[in-house]
Design an enzyme around this catalytic site. Structure first.
Site, PDB file in Angstrom:
ATOM      1  N   GLU A  50      12.048   2.484  17.309  1.00 24.68           N
ATOM      2  CA  GLU A  50      11.796   1.436  16.318  1.00 24.68           C
ATOM      3  C   GLU A  50      12.556   0.159  16.662  1.00 24.68           C
ATOM      4  OE1 GLU A  50      10.262   2.192  12.744  1.00 24.68           O
ATOM      5  OE2 GLU A  50       9.289   3.934  13.628  1.00 24.68           O
TER       6      GLU A  50
ATOM      7  N   ASN B  57      11.777  -4.674  14.503  1.00 25.87           N
ATOM      8  CA  ASN B  57      11.122  -3.477  15.036  1.00 25.87           C
ATOM      9  C   ASN B  57      10.157  -3.804  16.178  1.00 25.87           C
ATOM     10  OD1 ASN B  57      10.963  -2.873  11.636  1.00 25.87           O
ATOM     11  ND2 ASN B  57      12.259  -1.629  12.945  1.00 25.87           N
TER      12      ASN B  57
ATOM     13  N   ARG C 235      13.238   8.192  12.429  1.00 25.32           N
ATOM     14  CA  ARG C 235      12.264   7.422  13.211  1.00 25.32           C
ATOM     15  C   ARG C 235      12.711   7.112  14.644  1.00 25.32           C
ATOM     16  NH1 ARG C 235       9.551   2.696   9.714  1.00 25.32           N
ATOM     17  NH2 ARG C 235       9.951   3.401   7.599  1.00 25.32           N
TER      18      ARG C 235
ATOM     19  N   HIS D 280       0.743   3.282  10.236  1.00 24.83           N
ATOM     20  CA  HIS D 280       0.409   1.854  10.070  1.00 24.83           C
ATOM     21  C   HIS D 280       1.183   0.957  11.027  1.00 24.83           C
ATOM     22  CE1 HIS D 280       4.056   2.047   7.585  1.00 24.83           C
ATOM     23  NE2 HIS D 280       4.102   0.742   7.568  1.00 24.83           N
TER      24      HIS D 280
ATOM     25  N   HIS E 269      16.154   2.921   8.768  1.00 24.70           N
ATOM     26  CA  HIS E 269      16.642   2.340  10.025  1.00 24.70           C
ATOM     27  C   HIS E 269      18.152   2.147   9.879  1.00 24.70           C
ATOM     28  CE1 HIS E 269      12.448   0.340  10.528  1.00 24.70           C
ATOM     29  NE2 HIS E 269      12.531   1.363  11.359  1.00 24.70           N
TER      30      HIS E 269
ATOM     31  N   ALA F 235       0.817  -1.219   0.000  1.00 20.25           N
ATOM     32  CA  ALA F 235       0.000   0.000   0.000  1.00 20.25           C
ATOM     33  C   ALA F 235       0.849   1.266   0.000  1.00 20.25           C
ATOM     34  CB  ALA F 235      -0.941  -0.018   1.201  1.00 20.25           C
ATOM     35  N   GLY F 236       2.179   1.109  -0.007  1.00 20.50           N
ATOM     36  CA  GLY F 236       3.055   2.284  -0.085  1.00 20.50           C
ATOM     37  C   GLY F 236       2.975   3.187   1.125  1.00 20.50           C
ATOM     38  N   LEU F 237       2.994   2.588   2.307  1.00 21.88           N
ATOM     39  CA  LEU F 237       2.701   3.359   3.518  1.00 21.88           C
ATOM     40  C   LEU F 237       3.913   4.020   4.167  1.00 21.88           C
ATOM     41  CD1 LEU F 237       0.211   0.816   5.161  1.00 21.88           C
ATOM     42  CD2 LEU F 237      -0.330   2.845   3.815  1.00 21.88           C
TER      43      LEU F 237
ATOM     44  N   CYS G  39      15.656  -7.455   8.991  1.00 18.69           N
ATOM     45  CA  CYS G  39      14.387  -6.854   9.447  1.00 18.69           C
ATOM     46  C   CYS G  39      13.442  -7.916   9.971  1.00 18.69           C
ATOM     47  CB  CYS G  39      13.668  -6.152   8.300  1.00 18.69           C
ATOM     48  SG  CYS G  39      14.586  -4.837   7.534  1.00 18.69           S
TER      49      CYS G  39
HETATM   50  O1  SUG Z   1       8.828   0.178   8.620  1.00 21.86           O
HETATM   51  N1  SUG Z   1       7.924  -1.445   5.652  1.00 21.86           N
HETATM   52  C1  SUG Z   1       8.672  -1.448   6.888  1.00 21.86           C
HETATM   53  C2  SUG Z   1       9.995  -2.131   6.692  1.00 21.86           C
HETATM   54  C3  SUG Z   1      10.683  -2.364   8.004  1.00 21.86           C
HETATM   55  C4  SUG Z   1      12.069  -2.878   7.839  1.00 21.86           C
HETATM   56  N2  SUG Z   1      12.644  -3.123   9.093  1.00 21.86           N
HETATM   57  C5  SUG Z   1      13.946  -2.937   9.413  1.00 21.86           C
HETATM   58  N3  SUG Z   1      14.725  -2.198   8.690  1.00 21.86           N
HETATM   59  N4  SUG Z   1      14.377  -3.441  10.503  1.00 21.86           N
HETATM   60  C6  SUG Z   1       8.864  -0.031   7.400  1.00 21.86           C
HETATM   61  O2  SUG Z   1       9.083   0.869   6.595  1.00 21.86           O
HETATM   62  C7  SUG Z   1       5.957  -1.070   4.307  1.00 21.86           C
HETATM   63  C8  SUG Z   1       4.488  -1.022   4.456  1.00 21.86           C
HETATM   64  C9  SUG Z   1       3.705  -0.691   3.213  1.00 21.86           C
HETATM   65  O3  SUG Z   1       4.157   0.112   2.412  1.00 21.86           O
HETATM   66  O4  SUG Z   1       2.627  -1.266   3.046  1.00 21.86           O
HETATM   67  C10 SUG Z   1       6.637  -1.089   5.645  1.00 21.86           C
HETATM   68  O5  SUG Z   1       6.040  -0.809   6.652  1.00 21.86           O
END
Ligand code: SUG
Length: 419
Positions: A163, A101, A195, A128, A231, A19-21, A348
């Site tokens: 995070e 996280n 973050r 989200h 991160h 969903a590109g959140l 991750c």
């Molecule tokens: O928080 N992606 C996560 C990826 C987390 C990666 N974690 C570490 N680096 N430890 C974030 O950005 C994408 C959700 C979306 O676009 O639907 C998302 O939340």
């Protein structure tokens, strides 16, 4: 008592979608609107765990969260049918899969009271992710319920973004010896959100009762955040005596490296120069979002995403690293492309806990036979694909809910996790 490192991987949930959140997470933005494949995604995650078991490592799991998160939507005065699309997508996100996280973990050998401390991440920066913590707390309280051994703390209060382990590194001569803990924070004002707030990092260190002489706070470079390192674990990883990092990971690397060498003279810093691997290539390939693990037979392996092999400059650098006969002896590519397309690499997907497995609720530990059975549930129930423009589809929602209930029931966790 056998204390060892256990990697807890988040099982990729049935609502996994694009969903590109995540602003500042280039993969999430690039793939916004694409069709996702939750079943294939979760099976890729299972295969990664299987690979680590075969290396002789200890493996644990965290469960996906209940989605859609109706309790969160109710707090916002709406529900999944009535919510605006951005809230609906946030309530449906499977982002708890990225277990790095979930929490920050300080092993017993680092803390003043000799317990392993875990602070659940508040994840307040991204809407989200901001509602993950109650279900994460509930699970970790079950998995690490032995109060004489573990202290599970609720999140740091807002507005201080935290995070979790993605912005925390630990070095030690051996996993079970006192280590040096490094908290990496960001400073806001750049292109993308920072973050991790320094106040959150300091609060976690205080709560965990760490020795200030063995605790370092290092600032992430603005350049790294602006290039898409949302991160620290996108540009650095540590294991035992090795810190593996990009030249531009930290704001003031000379001061940070000096402090680290003073706190831990045996440290081996392997720095990748920008002239050989640019920040852009490092972030595209997720070279540093690797699991740097100590192999039972000695030496370390770097478990990288297959994207690292597909990036020629990165792969050449890794081949040269192995040829150099340093502490890292093997490079192991894993295919987790579904998670990678949302910015989540091998590191991750896992939370490292150094503890005695006998102290952990066995329902959260896996061997290959257990993984086979979990994979069978995934193969039967997880949706094959999700179009993020159809997150209000009631049949899809019913299927996601059924998938979750079946898995939780299969793991005999219904009594603990269903309110
Ligand atoms: O928080 N992606 C996560 C990826 C987390 C990666 N974690 C570490 N680096 N430890 C974030 O950005 C994408 C959700 C979306 O676009 O639907 C998302 O939340």
């Amino acid at each position: 008592m056998t204390v060892r490192e256990i990697n807890f991987d988040g099982i990729i949930g049935p609502s996994h979608n694009y969903a590109g959140l995540s602003s500042g997470n280039l993969a999430s933005k690039r793939n916004a609107g694409a069709i996702s494949y939750p079943r294939a995604a979760a099976l890729q995650g299972i295969e990664k765990m299987r690979g680590n078991l075969r290396l002789g490592l200890k493996q644990g799991i965290f469960l996906p969260h209940w989605r859609p998160d109706g309790a969160w939507l109710a707090q916002l005065g709406t529900d999944i049918g009535g919510a605006e699309p951005h809230l609906r997508a946030a309530a449906m996100s499977a982002s708890s899969m990225w277990a790095a996280n979930a929490a920050t973990v300080s092993p017993a050998s680092d803390t003043a009271d000799g317990r392993t401390h875990l602070t659940i991440a508040n994840l307040v920066t991204m809407p989200h992710r901001s509602h993950e913590w109650p279900q994460t707390l509930a699970q970790l309280q079950v998995a690490f319920s032995a109060k004489d051994v573990f202290a599970v703390h609720p999140p740091i209060p807002a507005p201080f973004g935290d995070e979790g382990a993605a912005n925390h590194m630990r070095l030690s001569d051996r996993h079970d010896e006192a280590g040096v803990e490094i908290f990496v924070y960001g400073q806001s004002g750049g292109l993308f959100p920072a973050r991790q707030h320094i106040e959150a990092s300091k609060a976690v260190a205080r709560r965990h009762r760490l020795d200030p002489a063995r605790t370092i706070f290092a600032r992430q470079s603005d350049e790294a955040i602006d290039a898409g390192a949302f991160h620290n674990d996108v540009v650095a990883v540590a294991n035992e005596t090795v810190l593996f990092a990009h030249e531009h990971a930290f704001a003031d690397r000379a001061t940070f490296y000096d402090a680290l060498r003073e706190a831990m003279p045996s440290v081996c810093i392997i720095e990748v120069p920008a002239a050989e691997v640019s920040l852009a290539d490092a972030i595209r390939s997720y070279l540093f979002n690797a699991q740097l693990v100590t192999l039972p037979e000695g030496g370390m392996a770097l478990v990288v995403p297959t994207e690292a092999r597909a990036t020629p400059r990165v792969w050449r650098w890794l081949e040269a690293l192995i040829a150099g006969n340093g502490p890292i002896r093997r490079i192991i590519p894993v295919d987790i492309r579904q998670s990678m397309a949302n910015g989540g690499g091998p590191a991750c997907l896992r939370l490292r806990v150094v503890a005695d497995p006998a102290d952990i609720d066995p329902r959260f530990l896996v061997d290959e036979a257990r993984l086979d059975r979990i994979a069978a549930v995934i193969a039967e129930y997880w949706p094959e694909q999700i179009d993020p423009s159809s997150l209000d589809d009631t049949r899809l929602i019913a299927r996601i809910e059924q998938s979750w209930l079946t898995l939780v029931d299969h793991l005999q966790l219904s009594g603990d996790l269903i309110p």
